[in-house]
Design an enzyme around this catalytic site. Structure first.
Site, mmCIF file in Angstrom:
data_model
loop_
_atom_site.group_PDB
_atom_site.id
_atom_site.type_symbol
_atom_site.label_atom_id
_atom_site.label_comp_id
_atom_site.label_asym_id
_atom_site.label_seq_id
_atom_site.Cartn_x
_atom_site.Cartn_y
_atom_site.Cartn_z
ATOM 1 N N ASP A 101 0.861 -1.176 0.000
ATOM 2 C CA ASP A 101 0.000 0.000 0.000
ATOM 3 C C ASP A 101 0.899 1.228 0.000
ATOM 4 O O ASP A 101 2.090 1.164 0.265
ATOM 5 C CB ASP A 101 -1.044 -0.035 1.111
ATOM 6 C CG ASP A 101 -0.447 -0.023 2.485
ATOM 7 O OD1 ASP A 101 0.773 0.135 2.594
ATOM 8 O OD2 ASP A 101 -1.202 -0.174 3.452
ATOM 9 N N ASP A 277 -7.437 -7.153 2.403
ATOM 10 C CA ASP A 277 -6.404 -7.224 3.427
ATOM 11 C C ASP A 277 -7.015 -6.678 4.699
ATOM 12 O O ASP A 277 -7.949 -5.865 4.644
ATOM 13 C CB ASP A 277 -5.185 -6.369 3.062
ATOM 14 C CG ASP A 277 -5.404 -4.909 3.422
ATOM 15 O OD1 ASP A 277 -4.974 -4.485 4.505
ATOM 16 O OD2 ASP A 277 -6.053 -4.188 2.629
ATOM 17 N N CYS A 315 -10.931 -27.066 12.628
ATOM 18 C CA CYS A 315 -9.754 -26.492 11.961
ATOM 19 C C CYS A 315 -8.622 -27.515 11.926
ATOM 20 O O CYS A 315 -8.440 -28.294 12.857
ATOM 21 C CB CYS A 315 -9.309 -25.245 12.707
ATOM 22 S SG CYS A 315 -7.813 -24.476 12.042
ATOM 23 N N CYS A 317 -5.395 -26.520 11.255
ATOM 24 C CA CYS A 317 -4.133 -25.777 11.260
ATOM 25 C C CYS A 317 -3.154 -26.412 12.229
ATOM 26 O O CYS A 317 -3.517 -27.213 13.091
ATOM 27 C CB CYS A 317 -4.349 -24.300 11.588
ATOM 28 S SG CYS A 317 -4.501 -23.922 13.345
ATOM 29 N N CYS A 320 -4.266 -26.023 15.867
ATOM 30 C CA CYS A 320 -5.402 -26.855 16.285
ATOM 31 C C CYS A 320 -5.075 -28.347 16.254
ATOM 32 O O CYS A 320 -5.668 -29.117 17.000
ATOM 33 C CB CYS A 320 -6.626 -26.566 15.418
ATOM 34 S SG CYS A 320 -7.367 -24.954 15.773
ATOM 35 N N HIS A 346 -3.265 -19.799 13.683
ATOM 36 C CA HIS A 346 -4.666 -20.222 13.611
ATOM 37 C C HIS A 346 -5.520 -19.194 12.860
ATOM 38 O O HIS A 346 -6.297 -19.553 11.966
ATOM 39 C CB HIS A 346 -5.254 -20.463 15.003
ATOM 40 C CG HIS A 346 -6.721 -20.698 14.927
ATOM 41 N ND1 HIS A 346 -7.246 -21.896 14.478
ATOM 42 C CD2 HIS A 346 -7.777 -19.879 15.143
ATOM 43 C CE1 HIS A 346 -8.565 -21.805 14.449
ATOM 44 N NE2 HIS A 346 -8.906 -20.589 14.845
#
Lengths: 379, 379
Positions: A101, A277, A315, A317, A320, A346
């Site tokens: 940005d 974003d 989840c 991930c 998790c 996570h």
């Protein structure tokens, strides 16, 4: 080290599928640092690191693009150093795509430290108080030095609330700056890199229309909707989106800056947004707030002290799969680094998984169901 | 989840090789959570996490054992919670071995907050000022609840400098406490778990001798040398080691607590030490000090701002394989989490690699060369 591939060096965007009932669309952004399926969420890596998350873990999640911040990188380590190293990809050892940005929003956020002029913006560094002057042209030059796959124009970000006269003045300045950015960028244009315009105009439909129309003439590779998520009600944000998105060319990517919650994102996808974003997943993670399939979970809650379940049973991930709420709570209340890392892993997984499911849903013609389900997600 | 293996459930130590010229020896510790080749360095994971380093990365380094802290875990999350979860391995999801120190050193460090009595130690929590009383027996009970593979007796750690009369009083108290620990531990002895005694006696050879001799009668599975690295000159530390180590049984592991620099460790290995722990690699990492084959590297140094070399060209750690000094400096001066993580990964790798090379050197009869080389390492 920056992995730029000359063979695929032309930036492009292709719409590959559409939802029948909504504006949602599937696409792909092609950059010199890889392809990015859209809709995409870009984790925020302000200073060249997604806070607390190793690149290795971002790659394990198959994150294709991160967002870095021109303002922060301009101040530290500075464009001269980044130039000597050969660009941001090389400095940070990140071989995938980077969107930067322009710094407009950050300068806007440090209201007391800056003065907007026609030529550009004067501001004091939030780090050391030193004085700086950035122009649309210099911001293009900096992003060129960074080697951003996607650069953003310098804009003046209107606060909320804002009267029509002030919003008009601000939008017109942003438009003149956008033109200067486009002209300067085109003088030394790297076809692998894209410059996006940013539609401004606060919550006023007529101003958004004028902003969008002016930008369309400037040949940007994509268009962002800026100046939202700055304090306005959700309804106002979605009204602006519903009004503005149809003004943008169907063939170009559309980027909603700084948004938002999972529900915001799904709704905005339904209106035709391709790119997002937001600091929410990463900042919340550091504050112990985890996004789960059942809503938000505040890990410091005493109820989790003996809770052996993972944060989100749905989840898969890294966090998790291995760690319990009890451990994550212990790490959080103990102020341990690992708390930020595991929580961020996570939350970023939650966001990227959600985007993957959105893409699958659009591809399998079941996006409507997704939208319904997310409407029930407890914000 | 705690991975305890009943088939190998008897704690043991075996000496497998010796250096001809020095006291250095190769060995293996067998625990219910895996085998640990010695000499070994145990990364410090005070609160159940090696600060800033994900378990996954420790495992990638093949770290076989970490050290956790009874005092800290007693205060937070507390033995009741750890008991309900089923032990520390399970709480923190670490399937490999854990050694817990007894808290003696931590209570000693908070001098103004504690009072030593015959029965035990009264202290105020450094977290919330709450009052606590720990006895040798309760410290055994806590470490049993933690499920420590190796537990340590509660000791009174003598400050430096300390006169002979005070050191004698302190050592004798430690000895009485060690006896109470041994008695209490043996009442409910889990044969997979070991209890180590700690030799005290400050810098006085006669006291070290009396301490060691008293401990030998108590049937400990291993022996630590405590009360060192508390401010005494290096020469005094090595004099104590040279005096004390020969007093300990050759068949039992020897652990030098809280030591030290790479050179200290190699020298102590030469005297027959098998086990080490120290905050140096982890704490220094967070302060931007990296251990390299050429000495220490202070990453904040401006000279590194444009330096594209890895921290240590001789290192193959995840950090050195991918990241430059320039990026690590940027992360450090920007106060980013990733700075601590990448620096810690490097420093822990440096220590574990060094231990691996020490073991190889002993095995290949080239330990003498190693010792010489490390004498040149610029501390």
């Amino acid at each position: 080290m920056d992995g730029e591939n000359p063979a695929s060096a032309r930036f492009s965007f292709e719409v590959r599928g559409r939802d029948a009932a909504t504006g949602a669309r599937l696409g792909v952004l092609r950059t010199a640092h890889g392809e990015i399926p859209t809709p995409v969420f870009m984790p925020v890596g302000t200073a060249g690191t997604v806070k607390a998350l190793p690149h290795e873990w971002l790659e394990a999640l198959d994150a294709r693009v991160i967002l870095a911040n021109t303002y922060h990188l301009y101040l530290r380590p500075g464009p001269e150093r980044i130039s000597r190293i050969g660009g941001l990809h090389r400095l940070i050892s990140w071989p995938r795509a980077i969107l930067t940005d322009s710094g407009g929003y950050q300068i806007f956020s440090h209201r007391e430290l800056r003065r907007i002029e026609e030529e550009g913006v004067r501001f004091q560094s939030h780090l050391d108080g030193s004085s700086h002057f950035l122009t649309p042209e210099s911001v293009m030059d900096i992003q060129r030095v960074l080697g951003s796959d996607i650069a953003m124009v310098l804009d003046d970000c209107t606060p909320y609330p804002c009267g029509h006269p002030d919003a008009e003045i601000s939008m017109e300045l942003s438009t003149r700056w956008a033109r200067r950015c486009a002209v300067h960028w085109s003088r030394d244009c790297h076809e692998a890199r894209a410059l996006f315009g940013i539609v401004q105009g606060s919550t006023f439909a007529d101003l958004r229309t004028r902003s969008a129309e002016a930008l369309l003439d400037l040949g940007f590779e994509g268009f962002a909707v800026g100046g939202l998520s700055v304090g306005e009600p959700k309804s106002a944000m979605f009204e602006v989106l519903e009004h503005t998105l149809p003004l943008l060319p169907d063939t170009r990517p559309r980027y909603l800056m700084g948004v938002g919650t999972p529900r915001d994102i799904v709704r905005a996808v339904a209106l035709g947004v391709d790119m997002f974003d937001c600091v929410l997943p990463t900042r919340n993670a550091r504050n112990g707030c985890l996004f789960t399939s059942e809503g938000r979970l505040l890990i410091k809650n005493a109820a989790f002290a003996d809770d052996e379940r993972p944060p989100d049973p749905d989840c898969t991930c890294l966090t998790c799969r291995r760690y319990s709420r009890a451990y994550l709570r212990h790490l959080y209340v103990s102020g341990e680094y690992l708390s930020a890392t595991l929580n961020t892993m996570h939350n970023v997984t939650f966001y990227l998984d959600m985007m993957g499911k959105i893409r699958e849903a659009i591809a399998s013609k079941s996006f409507g169901k997704w939208l319904e389900r997310m409407e029930k997600w407890p914000e």
